[in-house]
Scaffold this active site. Structure first.
Site, PDB file in Angstrom:
ATOM      1  N   GLU A  93      34.027 -22.959 -10.071  1.00 17.53           N
ATOM      2  CA  GLU A  93      33.052 -23.553 -10.978  1.00 17.53           C
ATOM      3  C   GLU A  93      32.326 -22.466 -11.773  1.00 17.53           C
ATOM      4  O   GLU A  93      32.126 -21.360 -11.279  1.00 17.53           O
ATOM      5  CB  GLU A  93      32.025 -24.365 -10.181  1.00 17.53           C
ATOM      6  CG  GLU A  93      32.645 -25.578  -9.499  1.00 17.53           C
ATOM      7  CD  GLU A  93      31.624 -26.457  -8.781  1.00 17.53           C
ATOM      8  OE1 GLU A  93      31.703 -27.676  -8.952  1.00 17.53           O
ATOM      9  OE2 GLU A  93      30.761 -25.938  -8.052  1.00 17.53           O
ATOM     10  N   CYS A 106      27.391 -18.426 -16.408  1.00 17.01           N
ATOM     11  CA  CYS A 106      27.306 -17.984 -15.017  1.00 17.01           C
ATOM     12  C   CYS A 106      28.716 -18.086 -14.441  1.00 17.01           C
ATOM     13  O   CYS A 106      29.276 -19.181 -14.343  1.00 17.01           O
ATOM     14  CB  CYS A 106      26.339 -18.898 -14.266  1.00 17.01           C
ATOM     15  SG  CYS A 106      26.288 -18.599 -12.495  1.00 17.01           S
ATOM     16  N   CYS A 113      33.099 -17.861  -0.480  1.00 19.93           N
ATOM     17  CA  CYS A 113      32.305 -16.667  -0.216  1.00 19.93           C
ATOM     18  C   CYS A 113      32.237 -16.496   1.300  1.00 19.93           C
ATOM     19  O   CYS A 113      32.250 -17.472   2.038  1.00 19.93           O
ATOM     20  CB  CYS A 113      30.891 -16.849  -0.768  1.00 19.93           C
ATOM     21  SG  CYS A 113      29.815 -15.412  -0.555  1.00 19.93           S
ATOM     22  N   CYS A 117      25.205 -16.990   3.722  1.00 21.74           N
ATOM     23  CA  CYS A 117      23.776 -17.275   3.549  1.00 21.74           C
ATOM     24  C   CYS A 117      23.533 -18.756   3.860  1.00 21.74           C
ATOM     25  O   CYS A 117      24.247 -19.629   3.381  1.00 21.74           O
ATOM     26  CB  CYS A 117      23.329 -16.974   2.114  1.00 21.74           C
ATOM     27  SG  CYS A 117      23.531 -15.251   1.653  1.00 21.74           S
ATOM     28  N   CYS A 120      23.027 -21.578   1.013  1.00 19.25           N
ATOM     29  CA  CYS A 120      23.919 -21.588  -0.150  1.00 19.25           C
ATOM     30  C   CYS A 120      25.182 -22.421   0.089  1.00 19.25           C
ATOM     31  O   CYS A 120      25.849 -22.286   1.117  1.00 19.25           O
ATOM     32  CB  CYS A 120      24.298 -20.158  -0.493  1.00 19.25           C
ATOM     33  SG  CYS A 120      25.340 -20.025  -1.962  1.00 19.25           S
ATOM     34  N   GLU A 161      30.539 -13.175  -3.729  1.00 20.67           N
ATOM     35  CA  GLU A 161      29.684 -11.992  -3.706  1.00 20.67           C
ATOM     36  C   GLU A 161      30.393 -10.913  -4.543  1.00 20.67           C
ATOM     37  O   GLU A 161      31.437 -10.395  -4.147  1.00 20.67           O
ATOM     38  CB  GLU A 161      29.491 -11.537  -2.246  1.00 20.67           C
ATOM     39  CG  GLU A 161      28.932 -10.132  -2.075  1.00 20.67           C
ATOM     40  CD  GLU A 161      27.669  -9.827  -2.886  1.00 20.67           C
ATOM     41  OE1 GLU A 161      26.750 -10.659  -2.935  1.00 20.67           O
ATOM     42  OE2 GLU A 161      27.625  -8.734  -3.485  1.00 20.67           O
ATOM     43  N   SER A 192      24.518 -10.023  -9.594  1.00 19.92           N
ATOM     44  CA  SER A 192      23.643 -10.383  -8.483  1.00 19.92           C
ATOM     45  C   SER A 192      24.347 -10.140  -7.153  1.00 19.92           C
ATOM     46  O   SER A 192      25.473 -10.584  -6.950  1.00 19.92           O
ATOM     47  CB  SER A 192      23.261 -11.861  -8.612  1.00 19.92           C
ATOM     48  OG  SER A 192      22.424 -12.244  -7.550  1.00 19.92           O
ATOM     49  N   CYS A 334      21.364 -22.755  -8.961  1.00 20.59           N
ATOM     50  CA  CYS A 334      21.639 -21.662  -8.025  1.00 20.59           C
ATOM     51  C   CYS A 334      21.985 -22.175  -6.640  1.00 20.59           C
ATOM     52  O   CYS A 334      21.264 -22.986  -6.068  1.00 20.59           O
ATOM     53  CB  CYS A 334      20.423 -20.770  -7.873  1.00 20.59           C
ATOM     54  SG  CYS A 334      19.968 -19.955  -9.363  1.00 20.59           S
TER      55      CYS A 334
END
Ligand code: SAH
Length: 342
Positions: A93, A106, A113, A117, A120, A161, A192, A334
């Site tokens: 996405e 973005c 990932c 976290c 997320c 990441e 980021s 986010c």
């Protein structure tokens, strides 16, 4: 043999490849222009390249597809979320946002990932694979083609990441900032990371003047470990030292992302501790009221709660803004991007 992704090849290397076929170097210029400015998706579309060269190239290379599967548009702010399929039917996405300073995309850097976290959605099914540089570019190119609007800013804040896919992400940065490509300068790019310290040093040494954003989300290591497994590998102290090094090398002000979660990291003492950590550092804090994901019960603070936290930081002379959330109604905000399956 599996064909290589020609979109991932940097300008200098492309020139060598073309010369290797006995062609003049300017052919590389033309190729690069077709791929990175005209944004074609196949060799057939390349008008001024000879049949012979195209057939040699297509024996070894292809343009890895990044194909639009669906697009949802936010009724609140016009933000668009795209779902793309890749050559191996994996899905990623990406999000397109219109701001007064220009259009921003973005991008995702990995399918899934593995950072884990807790708040997320991107990490829920783990990591499937890294994206190639060309597949990261392909997200931007497909969106620019689809909207017909120029993209001027990039944030690498989709799923994945970036520093866990370091080489491909840095190749992507080279390609997208290249003067013969879309020519988006580092100043308009934000990378980021959840804080993979050795990679922050490596990135600093490249002296690529992008904005580095650190996902901090807690003001001490104990709390950080509760929500971010990466905190078991690197301490906040080590992150801050790496950030200082990055600033010395690039002169770029750092951004710290801090997702506010009620009862976890939103108290006055958290603000105080955060101010202490960041004092004296040339930085900016981006507060993000945590976006709900269905697998977890994290609660987002009220507007007042977020403002209160912001005021505390400001009193301690920390630069801070509350992130304007885009596309929350389409799960495009986010931490809401996730692996999807066909
Ligand atoms: N892996 C990188 C890139 C992800 S960027 C990183 O960790 O920085 C996305 C940003 O949104 C990160 O700061 C991430 O921590 C944050 N985020 C993740 N889930 C979120 C959620 N549910 N609500 C608000 N922010 C979230």
């Amino acid at each position: 043999m599996e064909k290589k992704d020609i979109r991932s090849i940097k300008y200098e290397a492309l020139t060598e490849i073309v010369k290797g076929y006995g062609e003049k170097a300017f052919r590389a210029n033309q190729l690069y222009d077709w791929i990175h400015v005209k944004l074609v998706e196949s060799f057939e579309e390349m008008g001024n390249i000879s049949k012979d060269l195209k057939s040699k190239l297509s024996d070894e290379y292809m343009i890895y597809p990044v194909k639009k599967v669906t697009m949802q548009e936010s009724k609140i702010d016009g933000t668009r979320k795209y779902l793309f399929s890749l050559h191996d039917d994996q899905l990623v996405e990406s999000v397109f946002m219109r701001y007064s300073h220009g259009n921003s995309v973005c991008v995702s850097s990995q399918v899934g990932c593995r950072m884990g976290c807790k708040f997320c959605a991107s990490t829920i099914d783990g990591l499937s694979r890294n994206l190639t540089a060309g597949e990261i570019l392909g997200q931007v190119y497909a969106i620019q083609r689809d909207t017909g609007e120029r993209v001027s800013n990039i944030v690498i804040m989709g799923s994945g990441e970036p520093f866990d896919n370091f080489d491909n992400v840095t190749d992507f940065l080279d390609l997208i900032s290249h003067e013969k490509g879309l020519n988006i300068s580092g100043r308009n790019i934000t990378v980021s990371t959840c804080g993979i310290v050795p990679k922050i040093y490596e990135f600093a040494d490249m002296e690529f003047a992008a904005t580095l954003a650190i996902s901090l989300h807690a003001s001490n290591d104990e709390k950080r470990k509760e929500i971010m497994p990466i905190a078991n590998s690197y301490s906040i102290d080590e992150i801050i030292n790496a950030c200082k090094y990055f600033f010395d090398k690039t002169g770029r002000r750092l951004t710290f992302e801090y997702s506010l979660i009620v009862g976890v990291n939103d108290k006055d003492e958290d603000a105080k501790e955060l101010s202490d950590i960041l004092s004296g550092l040339n930085c900016h804090v981006n507060l993000i009221p945590v976006n709900p994901i269905k697998e977890r019960s994290f609660e987002s603070p009220s507007k007042e709660g977020a403002l209160r936290f912001k005021n505390k930081l400001e009193k301690n002379h920390i630069n801070v803004t509350i992130r304007r959330e885009m596309g929350r109604d389409i799960d495009g905000a986010c931490g809401q991007l996730r692996r999807r399956f066909l």
